[in-house]
Motif scaffolding. Sequence first.
Motif, short mmCIF file in Angstrom:
data_model
loop_
_atom_site.label_atom_id
_atom_site.label_comp_id
_atom_site.label_asym_id
_atom_site.label_seq_id
_atom_site.Cartn_x
_atom_site.Cartn_y
_atom_site.Cartn_z
N PRO A 324 0.83 -1.21 0.00
CA PRO A 324 0.00 0.00 0.00
C PRO A 324 0.86 1.26 0.00
N ILE A 325 0.39 2.27 -0.69
CA ILE A 325 1.09 3.56 -0.67
C ILE A 325 1.03 4.11 0.75
N PRO A 326 2.14 4.69 1.27
CA PRO A 326 2.12 5.23 2.63
C PRO A 326 0.89 6.11 2.88
N LEU A 327 0.29 5.94 4.04
CA LEU A 327 -0.99 6.57 4.33
C LEU A 327 -0.95 8.09 4.27
N ASN A 328 0.20 8.69 4.58
CA ASN A 328 0.31 10.15 4.58
C ASN A 328 0.88 10.70 3.29
N SER A 329 1.04 9.85 2.30
CA SER A 329 1.67 10.28 1.05
C SER A 329 0.76 11.25 0.28
N VAL A 330 1.38 12.24 -0.34
CA VAL A 330 0.67 13.17 -1.22
C VAL A 330 1.21 13.06 -2.65
N GLY A 331 2.06 12.07 -2.89
CA GLY A 331 2.65 11.90 -4.20
C GLY A 331 1.66 11.32 -5.20
N VAL A 332 1.91 11.60 -6.48
CA VAL A 332 1.10 11.10 -7.58
C VAL A 332 1.95 10.10 -8.37
N LEU A 333 1.41 8.94 -8.59
CA LEU A 333 2.15 7.87 -9.26
C LEU A 333 2.64 8.31 -10.64
N PRO A 334 3.96 8.31 -10.91
CA PRO A 334 4.47 8.68 -12.23
C PRO A 334 4.37 7.52 -13.21
N LEU A 335 3.30 7.50 -13.97
CA LEU A 335 3.05 6.38 -14.87
C LEU A 335 4.11 6.23 -15.95
N GLN A 336 4.80 7.34 -16.28
CA GLN A 336 5.74 7.28 -17.39
C GLN A 336 6.93 6.36 -17.12
N TYR A 337 7.13 5.97 -15.85
CA TYR A 337 8.23 5.06 -15.52
C TYR A 337 7.81 3.59 -15.54
N LEU A 338 6.51 3.31 -15.59
CA LEU A 338 6.01 1.94 -15.47
C LEU A 338 5.93 1.25 -16.84
N ASP A 339 6.26 -0.03 -16.83
CA ASP A 339 6.12 -0.87 -18.02
C ASP A 339 5.24 -2.04 -17.64
N ASN A 340 3.92 -1.84 -17.76
CA ASN A 340 2.97 -2.85 -17.36
C ASN A 340 1.70 -2.68 -18.19
#
Length: 740
Positions: A324-340
């Motif tokens: 799970p993403i850390p509960l206090n995180s405010v980051g947005v997942l950078p899709l440009q790095y993913l290969d899925n």
Amino acid sequence: MITFFIAGLLVHVVFFISIFDIYFTSPLVHGMKPQHLPLPPPAKRLVLFVADGLRADSLFKPEINGTVRAQYLRYLPHERGAWGISHTRVPTESRPGHVALIAGFYEDVSAVAKGWKENPVEFDSVFNESRHAWCWGSPDILPMFAKGASGSHVHTYTYPATMEDFASTDASKLDTWVFHEVKGFFNSAKENQTLLSILHEEQTVFFLHLLGIDTNGHAHRPMSKEYLDNIGLVDDGVAEMVSVFEEFYGNDGKTAYVFTSDHGMTDWGSHGASHLSETLTPLVVWGAGITKRLSDLSVCSVSICLESTQADIAPLISTLIGVPIPLNSVGVLPLQYLDNSQHFKAESMHANAIQILEQFKVKMKQKEETTLSFLFTPWCAGALTVFLSLCYLWSSHRCLHGRDRHLFVGQVTPRAVIFLPPPHPTPLAHVVDATLLVHTEALPHRNAIAQTPPRCNSLNAMCPQVLQVALCTYVLASTHSSLQQKRGLPLFNQLVSWATLASSFVLPLLSSTRLFHRLLSILMALVGVYLLLSTGYEALFPLALSWLMFGWINMEQETMSTQGMSNRTELSSFDFTETIDLTRIRQLRLDDIRRSYFFVFFIIIAFFGTGNIASINSFDPASVYCFLTVFNPFIMGGLLMWKVLIPFVIVMCAFESIQVSTRLSSRSLFLIVLVISDLMALHFFCLVKDYGSWLDIGTSISHYVIVMSMTIFLMLLSIMTHILTSRRIVIGRKMKMHFT
């Protein structure tokens, strides 16, 4: 007088603390539900390399002759991954940077009270969400993540704090220690079946904190050979670590790697502010689940450079290993790095959006509980949910149709710094003009100093202090030469430095209490300490300020004589310890407002003269190298604080002299100063903001804090200066002998 002082101090302390109670509270909330990804992750484990203090241009920019100092990391994305730029936020310090990388949120403002090293409020992190986490590196960074973890699954290995020595011959040994320990750890794991089985479990994180680059940057500057060579050493070490991990796990293709930095560094070897050299950090990712974006990294263009914020790395790490993403995180997942698959990306974005929504719900509930019902007007929760759902559907539609594009579009272009004449006069120009004005006013009375020569015995008493200043000059030059030759801090120089600091509080008390004699003794004692804490021409500042204070004292005395308010009295005849005749104490006049205003003006000059505590970035760690070179934030901070206070003490002693020479009650003159300071504080209190970025909020608060703390500080400092000017220690007093 004591009752007045205590009452005034109490009122100002209450107002001072109130602003911290309102604004310097933790923004973190608890009680959110972790969001699990329903799909299998692409990686079983992740290795996080953080090169502390590494600038983006230092890694990616080739040498003048075209060679590359980091061969492995430079050309790695060409075959196995992607690279980009990570944007940090102020303050660009180690603790906030690592919290953003590993926990996904930017600095907890309440952590400033604990020196960025402790957790005022426990927070969630990637390490905490993982099944197991192994960390190697600095004792200043690793413990804070192990302390906040639930359970004992976060294992830390740190080197002794004494190894963080700015005067060491080669700080890259800190990184060598980490690489050596990691190799030894995996070698021992091959013979330990229990550890071997644990290491092969999924959702495992390995963290390598590399501090050598930052230490060399502080000690030798980022353009030095030591700093650049350390980058090459880290590059070779990362390549070796990748080989160790791949060999240990049999090249199963289930290991993801992330290489980045917590902050950059300025050309003069500091960090903490918002310059591009401090906020632009490299980001290189490769391995399982990482896209291959680049065909030729030798061409560093805007179109192929991926950009993200520092807090986005935590969601990326969590998504790659399926925690799970850390509960206090405010980051947005950078899709440009993913290969899925596009389905995996859509589910990951949905989990990210719900995780942020959970924080909003908890904060809204807390706000409702602490606000009167008729004043609480929240956003429509239903409308917000619909909006997030539409965003999710839109993102899924784009992903499923293969039209996913960059979420963040930016440019990384070389910046040229052009110095142009300012269209308006700078604050420094006003300071210079005011200084020249006071000097001009004091010049007609310069003979007053010449006509009051000190006595021979007073001059003889000053000889040890003059020799001490000369010794400090030698110690400063000797220390600088020794550090340049990488021989460390000589023990003799260190002893002399600490002895000078201790004697600076005692030597003035041994001199005569005559006005000029005592002021000169205080000046000599403080100049020696300030000299040892200086790194350049700033050592001349207390001398120039002292000369200005002597001119101000003479100007005020001459003004009193010219207006016929008192008989002409030589300044050398005044004594700080003499009992003031109450019948000779005069009433307040309009001229006293000018004296108080000048005092506040000189206090501000003393504060902003060569640096100030409003910005950590204003100071250079090299200032304390005569006292110690091993990293110790509390001792270093205390020495730098005393460096800031020395100009204050000089101005306060001059103000005490003016009170004595003008025969005015110190209470009356100080009341005017407090009124002026309180009016300034009221002005900045109305400008405090509770909206916008933390930088904007912090700037508005710092203005108020500076003025309020100056008011409280002046009250306390007046006691110290009164002791320095009026108290005397008599040693070796001869006793009378009676003969019969």
